[in-house]
Enzyme design. Structure first.
Site, PDB file in Angstrom:
ATOM      1  N   ASN A  33      30.987  35.038  49.484  1.00  0.00           N
ATOM      2  CA  ASN A  33      31.653  34.931  48.458  1.00  0.00           C
ATOM      3  C   ASN A  33      30.967  33.893  47.547  1.00  0.00           C
ATOM      4  O   ASN A  33      31.693  33.863  46.238  1.00  0.00           O
ATOM      5  CB  ASN A  33      33.274  34.171  49.245  1.00  0.00           C
ATOM      6  CG  ASN A  33      33.853  35.395  49.580  1.00  0.00           C
ATOM      7  OD1 ASN A  33      34.040  36.230  49.399  1.00  0.00           O
ATOM      8  ND2 ASN A  33      35.002  34.445  49.948  1.00  0.00           N
ATOM      9  N   ILE A  41      42.108  40.244  56.399  1.00  0.00           N
ATOM     10  CA  ILE A  41      43.002  40.865  56.354  1.00  0.00           C
ATOM     11  C   ILE A  41      42.281  42.195  56.967  1.00  0.00           C
ATOM     12  O   ILE A  41      43.177  42.791  58.137  1.00  0.00           O
ATOM     13  CB  ILE A  41      44.238  40.616  55.726  1.00  0.00           C
ATOM     14  CG1 ILE A  41      43.685  41.303  53.912  1.00  0.00           C
ATOM     15  CG2 ILE A  41      44.748  39.086  54.480  1.00  0.00           C
ATOM     16  CD1 ILE A  41      43.556  41.594  52.893  1.00  0.00           C
ATOM     17  N   CYS A  89      40.999  29.510  53.452  1.00  0.00           N
ATOM     18  CA  CYS A  89      40.596  30.198  54.238  1.00  0.00           C
ATOM     19  C   CYS A  89      39.694  31.108  52.168  1.00  0.00           C
ATOM     20  O   CYS A  89      39.056  30.455  51.981  1.00  0.00           O
ATOM     21  CB  CYS A  89      41.043  31.189  54.256  1.00  0.00           C
ATOM     22  SG  CYS A  89      43.064  31.887  53.661  1.00  0.00           S
ATOM     23  N   SER A  90      39.851  32.017  52.004  1.00  0.00           N
ATOM     24  CA  SER A  90      39.905  32.454  50.823  1.00  0.00           C
ATOM     25  C   SER A  90      40.322  32.027  49.998  1.00  0.00           C
ATOM     26  O   SER A  90      40.221  31.213  48.934  1.00  0.00           O
ATOM     27  CB  SER A  90      39.227  33.990  51.321  1.00  0.00           C
ATOM     28  OG  SER A  90      38.680  34.173  51.310  1.00  0.00           O
ATOM     29  N   ASP A  91      41.996  32.935  49.623  1.00  0.00           N
ATOM     30  CA  ASP A  91      42.659  32.693  49.055  1.00  0.00           C
ATOM     31  C   ASP A  91      44.044  31.263  49.117  1.00  0.00           C
ATOM     32  O   ASP A  91      44.580  30.858  48.405  1.00  0.00           O
ATOM     33  CB  ASP A  91      43.548  33.513  47.867  1.00  0.00           C
ATOM     34  CG  ASP A  91      42.297  34.576  47.706  1.00  0.00           C
ATOM     35  OD1 ASP A  91      41.770  34.016  46.425  1.00  0.00           O
ATOM     36  OD2 ASP A  91      42.530  35.473  48.062  1.00  0.00           O
ATOM     37  N   TRP A 130      46.455  31.684  51.464  1.00  0.00           N
ATOM     38  CA  TRP A 130      47.999  31.708  51.648  1.00  0.00           C
ATOM     39  C   TRP A 130      47.970  32.756  53.076  1.00  0.00           C
ATOM     40  O   TRP A 130      48.848  33.109  53.720  1.00  0.00           O
ATOM     41  CB  TRP A 130      48.400  32.544  50.660  1.00  0.00           C
ATOM     42  CG  TRP A 130      47.316  33.723  49.930  1.00  0.00           C
ATOM     43  CD1 TRP A 130      47.238  34.673  50.280  1.00  0.00           C
ATOM     44  CD2 TRP A 130      47.597  33.732  48.735  1.00  0.00           C
ATOM     45  NE1 TRP A 130      46.128  35.890  49.599  1.00  0.00           N
ATOM     46  CE2 TRP A 130      46.611  35.208  48.683  1.00  0.00           C
ATOM     47  CE3 TRP A 130      47.830  33.318  48.049  1.00  0.00           C
ATOM     48  CZ2 TRP A 130      46.476  35.766  47.430  1.00  0.00           C
ATOM     49  CZ3 TRP A 130      47.444  34.068  46.133  1.00  0.00           C
ATOM     50  CH2 TRP A 130      46.814  35.020  45.935  1.00  0.00           C
ATOM     51  N   ASP A 131      46.615  32.772  54.004  1.00  0.00           N
ATOM     52  CA  ASP A 131      46.800  33.788  54.878  1.00  0.00           C
ATOM     53  C   ASP A 131      46.726  33.061  56.650  1.00  0.00           C
ATOM     54  O   ASP A 131      47.210  32.669  57.100  1.00  0.00           O
ATOM     55  CB  ASP A 131      45.771  34.971  54.760  1.00  0.00           C
ATOM     56  CG  ASP A 131      46.168  36.312  54.078  1.00  0.00           C
ATOM     57  OD1 ASP A 131      47.790  36.719  54.032  1.00  0.00           O
ATOM     58  OD2 ASP A 131      45.670  36.646  53.396  1.00  0.00           O
ATOM     59  N   ARG A 159      51.849  41.880  51.936  1.00  0.00           N
ATOM     60  CA  ARG A 159      51.089  42.114  53.539  1.00  0.00           C
ATOM     61  C   ARG A 159      52.054  43.090  54.412  1.00  0.00           C
ATOM     62  O   ARG A 159      51.563  44.088  55.244  1.00  0.00           O
ATOM     63  CB  ARG A 159      51.420  41.334  53.926  1.00  0.00           C
ATOM     64  CG  ARG A 159      50.052  39.966  53.738  1.00  0.00           C
ATOM     65  CD  ARG A 159      49.038  40.602  53.799  1.00  0.00           C
ATOM     66  NE  ARG A 159      47.536  39.271  53.693  1.00  0.00           N
ATOM     67  CZ  ARG A 159      47.435  39.857  52.059  1.00  0.00           C
ATOM     68  NH1 ARG A 159      47.238  41.200  51.259  1.00  0.00           N
ATOM     69  NH2 ARG A 159      46.014  38.857  51.595  1.00  0.00           N
TER      70      ARG A 159
END
Length: 596
Positions: free
Chosen positions: A299, A325, A387-389, A391-392, A433
């Site tokens: 990233n 995901i 994590c990345s954004d 929200w997961d 999702r």
């Protein structure tokens, strides 16, 4: 009883449906379905069809059902409504099938013979069913078109949740109160090192965040605005939980925009420093990046990345190695193929489950959650999770760690607050999702929230006495993530739900849960105010059969001990009610008629 729970209704709810449509006779028929309470919905016995308030019958047709859940071909009647696809087996046949149309993943139509065609329906909950339809039937052409139109509406506001007319005494929309919750954990008390920020009022700054957030007291609104440019999608560090004694905190955010040039942001560094200083029990702060190291480094080429140790004072950094995901979706698809396969080599079942890597992914999530909880409790240090954004995997880890640390979240109401707070208010993308009401299954589709529920189930197997709620609430929530009967899990964030008027035009799932709360209570519950830290090993991780195998043709859910305990609880409640009525009757004044 279990079959009703998964389907989303209790005997009480079925009785109320009967009063709405068809009166007492219909209610009596609804309560006398003769269903086996130990069987999953795929094994439902013959019962009557009662419409929900607001549900409209569109068409009904004689079909033949060919399904792995059934043995052979079964003739019966298929009813299509604005909410579900309901198959009633012909007289003498033992099975019914109830499918919420918004839980449908895919619909295929194929010609079989000159006078018939097959209609294949694949659902998100590992159910695949095929109906053989006679082309000579008057409405055969309408069935495929009407089902497709209803299951996949063009706009989200056409989902059935907007048509459902059921009303409950208490509103589930009020279950989570920002001020009450953050006051409970001590973040908004007098002389706190944290404060409420209204910088995101009306979602003006970060549209995927809640309007109200809690940040370090020394950080100004101007600092917050500047730091949003350094975090992916502007998701700055915000408080999730505060330890009641050592003041260590769990904060959540998205990845920093470091890039290959190793960019830095003074405001972000100051924010992390103030989070570290908010606890006096430790001089270090831990940053838990949920991602695998390879993904995080990759990233950086996209202008993002992870925190660099030389810019942040006294940080301990680690990667959680939780896959993204796409890997979770692929693993879930492999599990689907295994569970729904009619030809399974029983001698290789365990190795086949292992090859899906689903349990491996569950283990990684649980390990990271236990690590965060252990740092908070034992090292008395604050933890920043991302994590990345954000929200997961972030929602999974913060919510699970809080469940381990705080006994309040292990109560029925507390668990609802946890989901509302860490998943709904902080913007987990439920629409992306779960693909509610859309046939275009994108690469964003992934059962991240279901994986979280799976992890919670795993923890309940380690500690069966410390949870006030029973395991059926997990299956019930998992089913209604896809059903669109309630508005709770619609859309991607709080701003979208506000714009779509979800609170005023749909019902909350928690309204129903709390109206029949006794049915979701754990009869073995014993309050435990301590922290729970399960030992996570592949030896203790098991397949959540009640959910993943609910429709398997050879699986018959059985838990006679638990079911017997639930029966005794209901009998106890009934006896208590009868006693109260007798006391009231004995205390009533006696009227004596006096003749003149």
């Amino acid at each position: 009883w279990y079959q009703r729970r998964v389907r989303g209704m209790s005997a009480v709810d079925e009785h109320e449906q009967g009063q709405y449509d068809g009166g007492a006779d219909a209610a009596e028929r609804a309560d006398q379905t003769g269903s086996d309470p130990t069987q999953p919905p795929s094994q439902q016995t013959h019962g009557s069809f009662v419409q929900l308030p607001g549900e409209e019958l569109k068409l009904q047709q004689e079909v033949e059902c060919v399904d792995a859940c059934f043995d052979g071909h079964i003739r019966g009647q298929l009813k299509l409504t604005t909410y579900r696809l309901f198959f009633t087996a012909a007289e003498g046949e033992p099975h019914d099938l109830d499918i919420p149309i918004h839980s449908i993943l895919k619909i295929d139509k194929k010609s079989q013979a000159e006078n018939s065609y097959s209609l294949s329906v694949q659902c998100k909950q590992f159910l695949s069913v095929r109906f053989t339809v006679n082309k000579q039937e008057r409405k055969s052409k309408d069935l495929y078109q009407t089902l497709t139109k209803l299951a996949f509406p063009e706009e989200g506001i056409k989902l059935f949740a907007y048509e459902y007319k059921k009303r409950h005494k208490d509103s589930g929309w009020e279950i989570y109160d920002f001020e009450k919750e953050y006051t409970r954990i001590g973040a908004l008390k007098e002389k706190s090192k944290w404060r409420h920020s209204a910088v995101n009022k009306d979602f003006a700054l970060i549209d995927s965040y809640p309007e109200h957030i809690v940040v370090p007291a020394e950080i100004s609104e101007e600092f917050i605005k500047k730091s949003t440019y350094f975090r992916s999608i502007g998701r700055i560090p915000a408080l999730s939980w505060l330890h009641p004694t050592n003041e260590a905190s769990i904060t959540r955010c998205s990845q920093p925009c470091v890039g290959l040039s190793k960019k830095r942001c003074e405001e972000d560094e100051a924010m992390i420093a103030e989070i570290r200083k908010a606890t006096t029990k430790s001089t270090h702060i831990y940053i838990c990046d949920c991602r695998p190291s390879v993904n995080a480094h990759a990233n950086k080429a996209k202008g993002k990345g992870f925190e660099l140790g030389e810019y942040y004072e006294n940080i301990e950094f680690s990667f959680g190695n939780i896959e993204n995901i796409h890997e979770v979706r692929n693993s879930n698809n492999r599990l689907r193929d295994l569970v729904t396969s009619p030809n399974i080599d029983e001698s290789k079942w365990l190795s086949s489950v292992e090859s899906t890597k689903w349990l491996h992914h569950v283990q990684l999530v649980l390990q990271e959650a236990v690590k965060v909880a252990s740092i908070i409790e034992n090292k008395k240090s604050s933890v920043v999770v991302h994590c990345s954004d954000g929200w997961d995997r972030t929602s999974q880890i913060t919510a699970l760690a809080m469940l381990l640390l705080d006994p309040y979240y292990r109560t029925l109401v507390g668990f609802q607050v946890l989901i509302e707070k860490e998943w709904l208010s902080f913007g987990h993308q439920f629409q992306a999702r779960t693909c509610h009401g859309t046939q275009d299954i994108t690469t964003d589709y992934s059962p991240i929230f279901i994986q979280f529920l799976d992890c919670v189930w795993q923890i309940t197997q380690h500690y069966p006495y410390v949870f006030q709620f029973n395991k059926y609430i997990l299956t019930f929530i998992a089913q209604h993530v896809h059903s669109c009967l309630y508005g709770t899990f619609l859309f991607d964030n709080a701003r979208e739900r506000r714009d779509k008027e979800v609170r005023s035009k749909t019902q909350s799932l928690w309204s129903y849960v709390n109206s029949v709360s006794t049915e979701f209570m754990n009869p073995l519950y014993k309050e435990n105010k301590g922290v729970i830290l399960p030992m996570i090993s592949m030896r203790t991780i098991r397949l959540w059969r009640e959910y993943w195998m609910a429709y398997h043709p050879f699986y018959r859910y059985q838990d006679p001990l638990f079911d017997r305990m639930m029966e005794l609880v209901h009998l106890r409640d009934k006896v208590a009610q009868n006693c109260d009525e007798l006391r009231a009757r004995n205390q009533a004044p006696v009227k004596i008629a006096v003749s003149s």
